[in-house]
Design an enzyme around this catalytic site. Sequence first.
Site, PDB file in Angstrom:
ATOM      1  NE  ARG A  41     -10.439   4.234  43.173  1.00 20.25           N
ATOM      2  CZ  ARG A  41     -10.266   2.786  42.789  1.00 20.25           C
ATOM      3  NH1 ARG A  41     -11.067   2.485  41.739  1.00 20.25           N
ATOM      4  NH2 ARG A  41      -9.655   2.085  43.538  1.00 20.25           N
ATOM      5  CG  HIS A  69     -15.974  -0.080  42.133  1.00 19.61           C
ATOM      6  ND1 HIS A  69     -15.650   1.180  42.944  1.00 19.61           N
ATOM      7  CD2 HIS A  69     -15.149  -0.844  41.409  1.00 19.61           C
ATOM      8  CE1 HIS A  69     -14.082   1.051  42.600  1.00 19.61           C
ATOM      9  NE2 HIS A  69     -13.898  -0.119  41.967  1.00 19.61           N
TER      10      HIS A  69
HETATM   11  N1  LIG Z   1     -13.490  -0.172  38.563  1.00 18.06           N
HETATM   12  C1  LIG Z   1     -12.784  -0.818  38.822  1.00 18.06           C
HETATM   13  O1  LIG Z   1     -13.207  -2.029  39.233  1.00 18.06           O
HETATM   14  C2  LIG Z   1     -11.435  -0.735  39.066  1.00 18.06           C
HETATM   15  C3  LIG Z   1     -10.521  -1.917  39.293  1.00 18.06           C
HETATM   16  C4  LIG Z   1      -9.066  -1.665  39.277  1.00 18.06           C
HETATM   17  C5  LIG Z   1      -8.641  -0.707  39.321  1.00 18.06           C
HETATM   18  N2  LIG Z   1      -9.454   0.422  38.934  1.00 18.06           N
HETATM   19  C6  LIG Z   1      -8.716   2.058  38.891  1.00 18.06           C
HETATM   20  O2  LIG Z   1      -7.933   1.968  37.667  1.00 18.06           O
HETATM   21  C7  LIG Z   1      -7.055   2.816  37.780  1.00 18.06           C
HETATM   22  C8  LIG Z   1      -5.682   2.639  36.926  1.00 18.06           C
HETATM   23  O3  LIG Z   1      -5.049   1.216  37.287  1.00 18.06           O
HETATM   24  P1  LIG Z   1      -3.845   0.582  36.779  1.00 18.06           P
HETATM   25  O4  LIG Z   1      -3.446  -0.737  37.286  1.00 18.06           O
HETATM   26  O5  LIG Z   1      -3.894   0.667  35.059  1.00 18.06           O
HETATM   27  O6  LIG Z   1      -2.928   1.808  37.020  1.00 18.06           O
HETATM   28  P2  LIG Z   1      -1.295   2.308  36.569  1.00 18.06           P
HETATM   29  O7  LIG Z   1      -0.648   0.858  35.946  1.00 18.06           O
HETATM   30  O8  LIG Z   1      -0.657   2.943  37.566  1.00 18.06           O
HETATM   31  O9  LIG Z   1      -1.536   3.187  35.058  1.00 18.06           O
HETATM   32  C9  LIG Z   1      -1.922   4.518  35.134  1.00 18.06           C
HETATM   33  C10 LIG Z   1      -1.958   4.998  33.917  1.00 18.06           C
HETATM   34  O10 LIG Z   1      -2.643   6.283  34.079  1.00 18.06           O
HETATM   35  C11 LIG Z   1      -1.619   7.421  33.689  1.00 18.06           C
HETATM   36  N3  LIG Z   1      -1.442   8.631  34.139  1.00 18.06           N
HETATM   37  C12 LIG Z   1      -1.461   8.585  35.541  1.00 18.06           C
HETATM   38  N4  LIG Z   1      -1.537  10.087  35.999  1.00 18.06           N
HETATM   39  C13 LIG Z   1      -1.688  10.748  34.702  1.00 18.06           C
HETATM   40  C14 LIG Z   1      -1.841  12.092  34.327  1.00 18.06           C
HETATM   41  N5  LIG Z   1      -1.698  12.878  35.209  1.00 18.06           N
HETATM   42  N6  LIG Z   1      -1.734  12.378  32.800  1.00 18.06           N
HETATM   43  C15 LIG Z   1      -1.774  11.537  32.255  1.00 18.06           C
HETATM   44  N7  LIG Z   1      -1.827  10.019  32.360  1.00 18.06           N
HETATM   45  C16 LIG Z   1      -1.616   9.708  33.533  1.00 18.06           C
HETATM   46  C17 LIG Z   1      -0.293   6.502  33.866  1.00 18.06           C
HETATM   47  O11 LIG Z   1       0.885   7.460  32.715  1.00 18.06           O
HETATM   48  P3  LIG Z   1       2.357   6.561  33.117  1.00 18.06           P
HETATM   49  O12 LIG Z   1       2.197   5.342  31.977  1.00 18.06           O
HETATM   50  O13 LIG Z   1       3.215   7.544  32.234  1.00 18.06           O
HETATM   51  O14 LIG Z   1       2.602   6.334  34.252  1.00 18.06           O
HETATM   52  C18 LIG Z   1      -0.372   5.071  33.366  1.00 18.06           C
HETATM   53  O15 LIG Z   1      -0.557   4.976  31.877  1.00 18.06           O
HETATM   54  C19 LIG Z   1      -6.581   2.540  39.195  1.00 18.06           C
HETATM   55  O16 LIG Z   1      -5.731   3.654  40.225  1.00 18.06           O
HETATM   56  C20 LIG Z   1      -7.888   2.480  39.888  1.00 18.06           C
HETATM   57  O17 LIG Z   1      -8.100   3.536  40.444  1.00 18.06           O
HETATM   58  C21 LIG Z   1     -10.657   0.468  38.926  1.00 18.06           C
END
Ligand SMILES: NC(=O)c1ccc[n+]([C@@H]2O[C@H](COP(=O)([O-])OP(=O)(O)OC[C@H]3O[C@@H](n4cnc5c(N)ncnc54)[C@H](OP(=O)(O)O)[C@@H]3O)[C@@H](O)[C@H]2O)c1
Length: 313
Positions: free
Chosen positions: A228, A276
């Site tokens: 993001r 995006h």
């Molecule tokens: N650009 C695009 O087209 C697009 C598309 C889809 C998603 N996204 C973005 O990608 C993000 C991630 O998606 P996801 O499905 O992979 O999410 P997810 O499964 O919830 O994984 C989030 C990861 O970030 C880690 N994390 C969260 N807060 C943290 C912190 N304070 N310090 C260190 N690590 C932290 C989590 O740690 P833990 O493993 O310990 O929980 C987990 O490993 C989404 O939230 C969205 O904003 C972008």
Amino acid sequence: MTTPIAVITRLEGSDERQWMEALAAVLPEERLVLFRDMTEAQRQQAEVAVVANPDPADVAALPNLAWIHSLWAGVERLVAELGPSLPIVRLVDPEMSRVMAEAVLAWTLYLHRDMPAYARQQQARVWRPLPYRRPRSLTVGLLGLGALGTAAAGRLMDAGYTVRGWSRSPKELAGAETLSGDAGRAATLAASDVVICLLPLTAATRGLINKDRLALMKPMSSLINFGRGPLVVTSDLIAALDAGHLSYAVLDVFDQEPLPPDSPLWAHPGITVLPHVSAPTDRQTAAAIVAANIRAWRASGRIHAAVDRTRGY
Ligand SMILES: NC(=O)c1ccc[n+]([C@@H]2O[C@H](COP(=O)([O-])OP(=O)(O)OC[C@H]3O[C@@H](n4cnc5c(N)ncnc54)[C@H](OP(=O)(O)O)[C@@H]3O)[C@@H](O)[C@H]2O)c1
């Protein structure tokens, strides 16, 4: 007769219509009703809403909601705007993870194979081969090892890169070095030739990639932000690029989207701006996942893993 399922979006007409068709195709047993078409009785009955950029007032107008399903993976707006007791199920779709991993590999290859430098050389009509680097000699650091980060790590390792990952809680990932905590983040930033941001936007991650963290990055390394926009402090990133500390940034997400025409990011020679697009939601696979989660809830009364509102993701 089961209760109606509300569909609440602020999508454009044709987009909204295609979502309704995709959902109806996989949930033929359900009554899916757009919020604006719901009768007062249906608004009272609805226990589930499927949402995409909903107006929070519309969600609040359904007093008996048990949970909502987001059509997007990132839910920071819902977390900020909706009451803390309403469970939010976000989209976790293996197809989205695959597409994101593909984008991560594509842009890592772009940086690894010196495409920014060759583009500059072409502009100046310069014929100068740069030394080839084996993928193993490049460390790619993933900030975030969730659904997307884990898939990206696998794809990068398959391509031969040395992969490091950082997450909030300790993780194990065969073939990669995984770290957590402040020291783990500093070590990941310092070791990586390419840092890839795949974190959710939360109170703890907003502005994480600031002047201090950029200073920890390896000289002449690159940043890819596919998480993001507000994870990165834009002015600090531009300063790090202008100072020659960082060599390049690939940005898919921004503080304001669409990126305003007067943003300095558009014309910066060290930045690629993407609109995006790194992992768009696939309507068919996403609808099937929403359907499975709704069916499981109908059958068991159990809500699929919901967003942890205190963590914010
Ligand atoms: N650009 C695009 O087209 C697009 C598309 C889809 C998603 N996204 C973005 O990608 C993000 C991630 O998606 P996801 O499905 O992979 O999410 P997810 O499964 O919830 O994984 C989030 C990861 O970030 C880690 N994390 C969260 N807060 C943290 C912190 N304070 N310090 C260190 N690590 C932290 C989590 O740690 P833990 O493993 O310990 O929980 C987990 O490993 C989404 O939230 C969205 O904003 C972008």
